[in-house]
Design an enzyme around this catalytic site. Sequence first.
Site, mmCIF file in Angstrom:
data_model
loop_
_atom_site.group_PDB
_atom_site.id
_atom_site.type_symbol
_atom_site.label_atom_id
_atom_site.label_comp_id
_atom_site.label_asym_id
_atom_site.label_seq_id
_atom_site.Cartn_x
_atom_site.Cartn_y
_atom_site.Cartn_z
ATOM 1 C CG ASP A 1 -1.995 -1.041 1.194
ATOM 2 O OD1 ASP A 1 -2.437 -1.394 0.087
ATOM 3 O OD2 ASP A 1 -2.411 -1.500 2.273
ATOM 4 C CG ASP B 1 -6.442 -1.718 -1.229
ATOM 5 O OD1 ASP B 1 -6.560 -2.952 -1.348
ATOM 6 O OD2 ASP B 1 -5.545 -1.187 -0.548
#
Length: 170
Positions: free
Chosen positions: A124, A145
């Site tokens: 991330d 995501d």
Amino acid sequence: MRSPPRPNALAWLWLSLLLIVADQASKWLAITNLEYLRPVPVIDGFWNWTLVHNYGAAFSFLSDAGGWQKWFFSGLAVVISAVMALWLRLTPRADWRNALPLALVIAGAIGNLVDRLRFGYVVDFVDWYLGFTDLPHWPTFNVADSCIVVGAVLLVLFSFKPATPAPDAR
């Protein structure tokens, strides 16, 4: 007499593939250009690039569960992607209101699956926050995501009002 087969929405998997490539390319850029946990401001007080390793799921759910969660979330991604690919197969190609969200969720699930299998965690790097408040940062996320969230939201929104059928071409 049998009617010719109707084209299904599996062609939308090309969008999934394109988004998986974009997700993996963006993660490669993050890995090669960012230091782990060191924020790089993009817009002060709102947006940083921050490389984070997520061993869990959304909001780092089960991130400290001891390792079994890697296989659980990997299996879940495979099952969800397979079910949604089957759903695409049963969906008419022109039904973009179902096909688009399914393609997005498949892209996100597989994009994060690649990370789990490759690294044991999800990469991330997008860090949003409101610097003028005491609120914590939004959980750091990635392109995959975003695909999952947008796809899920569209599935819900489109379910409230079914598509109007096209008039018969006679």
